[in-house]
Design a protein around this motif. Structure first.
Motif, PDB file in Angstrom:
ATOM      1  N   ALA A 384      19.454   3.481  52.216  1.00 57.47           N
ATOM      2  CA  ALA A 384      19.158   2.762  53.456  1.00 57.47           C
ATOM      3  C   ALA A 384      17.662   2.520  53.609  1.00 57.47           C
ATOM      4  N   LEU A 385      16.850   3.494  53.277  1.00 54.41           N
ATOM      5  CA  LEU A 385      15.395   3.328  53.371  1.00 54.41           C
ATOM      6  C   LEU A 385      14.896   2.294  52.359  1.00 54.41           C
ATOM      7  N   ALA A 386      15.495   2.292  51.162  1.00 59.47           N
ATOM      8  CA  ALA A 386      15.112   1.294  50.164  1.00 59.47           C
ATOM      9  C   ALA A 386      15.523  -0.098  50.616  1.00 59.47           C
ATOM     10  N   LEU A 387      16.713  -0.228  51.189  1.00 59.88           N
ATOM     11  CA  LEU A 387      17.187  -1.520  51.681  1.00 59.88           C
ATOM     12  C   LEU A 387      16.333  -2.013  52.841  1.00 59.88           C
ATOM     13  N   ALA A 388      15.950  -1.119  53.721  1.00 60.34           N
ATOM     14  CA  ALA A 388      15.122  -1.499  54.867  1.00 60.34           C
ATOM     15  C   ALA A 388      13.656  -1.718  54.491  1.00 60.34           C
TER      16      ALA A 388
END
Length: 632
Positions: A384-388
């Motif tokens: 999720a952090l990579a996607l965001a």
């Protein structure tokens, strides 16, 4: 080196043949190991090719090999030919490397399915098709791989063909991709008419068509049609969310890491032709910008865990289209790579959740799974952090590289930058909405009743590929750091020279603004979904029309039904009732009745008495004798 490239291509095909010929003589798990092992062989072979190319001069990193002349028509000869260059090797590494991890994960995920052998054969067939697409040495072989990828995805999407929804999703994907295949083929026909060849060196020469001419526009438009359909961009995007009917490893492989990025690869591969038609290249970027916003908004109201990630895929590929539409091919391909890491990670983590909840995908029945599935929760947070695009995770470097290129591309670039920046806010909001609903809070009654745990959350067979993707999602973005080094751009430069990114104050503003918007989206998701809040419900009550519009996905499906399905259905009913029934079915029915009636009458003459047969023969002879006498 060329031998290694051929091995990389044919290893998955060999696995398909071996699984098909062995049948039930091998266990279902062995079939899975064959498929995953073939992907590993392809990856190792691709690494060998990469290492050899790395040691060569950058201007001499293009090699081709032809096994035989595949088609010949007059002066046109088309070989079974592969081309090894920086772009194809870049894709080979992603397809085979991420493909290996997903196929290994699938061995655990599909364990116990009665059709597991067929599934693993389909996955290996898809991997072969995708490698054929990226290694193809001419446009016709590329089109063959393009079509085989569509066929493979159709087989995998409706793998569970006892589900009506899966069958419908497979047909929808096949039809929409076939439209793109047709426009792609028409572009190739135009190139053959202009050049008499399908070889890359010939059709990519600058004097093929005049810059900005009608022919250049039509060729680029045909190629863009294929790219838009395969990569699920507006308006040919509606098949991708429905494709979530397939098993989760299918979603991870086809709809995150490989197939849906084929359109981006096609634009990068044929960049010379797109640059001859600037209006169409701009259109590619515009369609990407529209898709970023549309998919991000729809993802906000989805309740199926895989569909949220699917709409995220559409949005992220929109960023890639913005990049290649602005000529920033290196940035687009870089985001393709990092996206393969973190999106495959999210799909596979979602698969563990679905597995643990007895195949439940509705996030409204989930909650509190962070404590129950700690490993899955941690890797999902990383994805999720990579996607965001939160630093230092992989998505931060690749997405900001695209926005930096947009900020340096004039008026259109700033318009697309704005779409990308808003998309960053939406990405943070819908991604962490999903994370908070699924993993935070207390276990729901449904989760408490259906949750079953294994060590390592889903078993070691499913956990270790996810762990590797988590590491790649953390460190994979450091291959290209905007203020340090740009290894991806340098690697791809001999094939596709990228536009320059913004620098100085402009780039700093771009990075800070997009990061602030992404963090704002995460904060808003925490306010609304990370703790008890009535805001989402009140918002829905206040603007019910907006909620309905998003839930109906901007009514694209309804519009297509109204424009295509319903007229075709009414025409079919009309033709059946007033043409086929009276002219064909009725007349054929009457003909059949007449034949049956005549046969009944003839059968009545066959009494079985010899004297009657003798009398009939005598009467016949008498008639013949009388006719003979009268004639003579």
């Amino acid at each position: 080196m060329i031998t290694a490239a051929w091995i990389a291509l044919f290893a998955p095909a060999a696995a398909v043949v071996a699984i098909a010929l062995a049948g039930t003589a091998i266990s279902r798990s062995v079939a899975g190991y064959l498929a995953a092992g073939s992907a590993l062989v392809s990856f190792v072979s691709s690494v060998v090719v990469f290492v050899v190319l790395l040691g060569e001069d950058p201007e001499e990193r293009t090699h081709s090999s032809t096994l035989w002349t595949w088609l010949s028509a007059g002066d046109l000869k088309i070989g079974a030919e592969i081309q090894v260059d920086p772009l194809s090797v870049f894709m080979m590494l992603i397809v085979s490397g991420v493909g290996f991890l997903i196929l290994a994960y699938a061995v655990g995920y599909m364990a116990g399915d009665v059709e597991e052998r067929r599934y693993h054969a389909y996955k290996a067939l898809f991997l072969f098709s995708m490698l054929l697409l990226v290694e193809a040495g001419n446009l016709v072989l590329l089109l063959a791989g393009w079509g085989m990828v569509g066929l493979s995805s159709y087989l995998l999407i409706n793998f569970w063909h006892h589900r009506a929804t899966a069958v419908a999703a497979g047909k929808k994907a096949f039809i929409m991709n076939a439209f793109g295949d047709a426009t792609f083929a028409l572009a190739i026909f135009l190139l053959i008419q202009r050049t008499g060849s399908v070889e890359f060196d010939t059709v990519f020469s600058s004097d093929v068509v005049e810059h900005g001419s009608t022919a250049a526009v039509l060729i680029a438009l045909g190629l863009l049609g294929g790219a838009v359909a395969k990569s699920a961009q507006v308006p040919l995007h509606t098949w991708l969310p429905d494709a979530m009917e397939g098993p989760t490893p299918v979603s991870a492989l086809i709809h995150a890491a490989t197939m849906v990025t084929a359109g981006v690869y096609l634009v990068a591969r044929t960049n010379v032709l797109f640059e001859l038609a600037p209006a169409i290249q701009d259109l590619a970027g515009i369609l990407g910008g529209v898709t970023i916003l549309l998919a991000g908004l729809i993802a906000l109201v989805q309740t199926d865990i895989k569909r949220v990630i699917a709409y995220s895929t559409m949005s992220q590929i929109g960023y890639m289209f913005v990049a290649v539409g602005l000529g920033a091919y290196g940035s687009g391909m870089f985001h393709l790579m990092t996206h393969a890491f973190f999106k495959a990670l999210l799909f596979m983590a979602a698969g563990i959740v679905i597995h643990a909840l007895s195949d439940e995908q509705d996030i409204r029945r989930m909650g509190g799974l962070g404590r129950a599935l700690p490993f899955t929760y941690r890797v999902f947070v990383i994805g999720a952090l990579a996607l965001a695009a939160i630093p230092p995770f992989a998505g931060f470097f690749s997405k900001d590289s695209i926005l930096g290129a947009a900020a340096n591309a004039g008026t259109l670039g700033w318009i697309l930058w704005t779409a990308g920046a808003i998309g960053a806010f939406l990405t943070g909001l819908y991604t962490f909405r999903l994370l908070f609903i699924v993993f935070w809070g207390d276990l729901t009654p449904f989760a408490r009743e259906h949750l079953h745990r294994k060590r390592f959350d889903g078993g070691l067979a499913m956990a270790w590929p996810v762990a590797i993707l988590a590491v790649l999602s953390i460190f994979g973005g450091w291959l290209q750091v905007p203020w340090g080094w740009d290894l991806v751009n340098q690697w791809l430069e001999p094939v596709a020279e990228s536009a320059e990114e913004a620098t100085g104050v402009t780039f700093t503003f771009s990075v800070i603004a997009s990061l602030v918007l992404a963090v704002a989206g995460i904060w808003l998701a925490w306010r609304w979904y990370g703790r008890p809040s009535e805001v989402p419900a009140r918002t829905r009550k206040r603007w019910p029309w907006a909620a309905r519009t998003l839930e109906h996905k901007f009514y694209f499906d309804e519009a297509y039904d109204l424009a295509f399905y319903e007229p075709a259905s009414r025409n079919a009913a009309f033709l059946t009732r007033y043409v086929e029934q009276p002219l064909f079915l009725s007349s054929l029915g009457e003909l059949g009745s007449s034949v049956r009636s005549a046969s009944r009458r003839l059968s009545a003459l066959q009494t079985g008495y010899v004297r009657e047969y003798a009398l009939a023969l005598a009467a016949g002879l008498a008639v013949l004798a009388i006719v003979f006498i009268l004639v003579t």
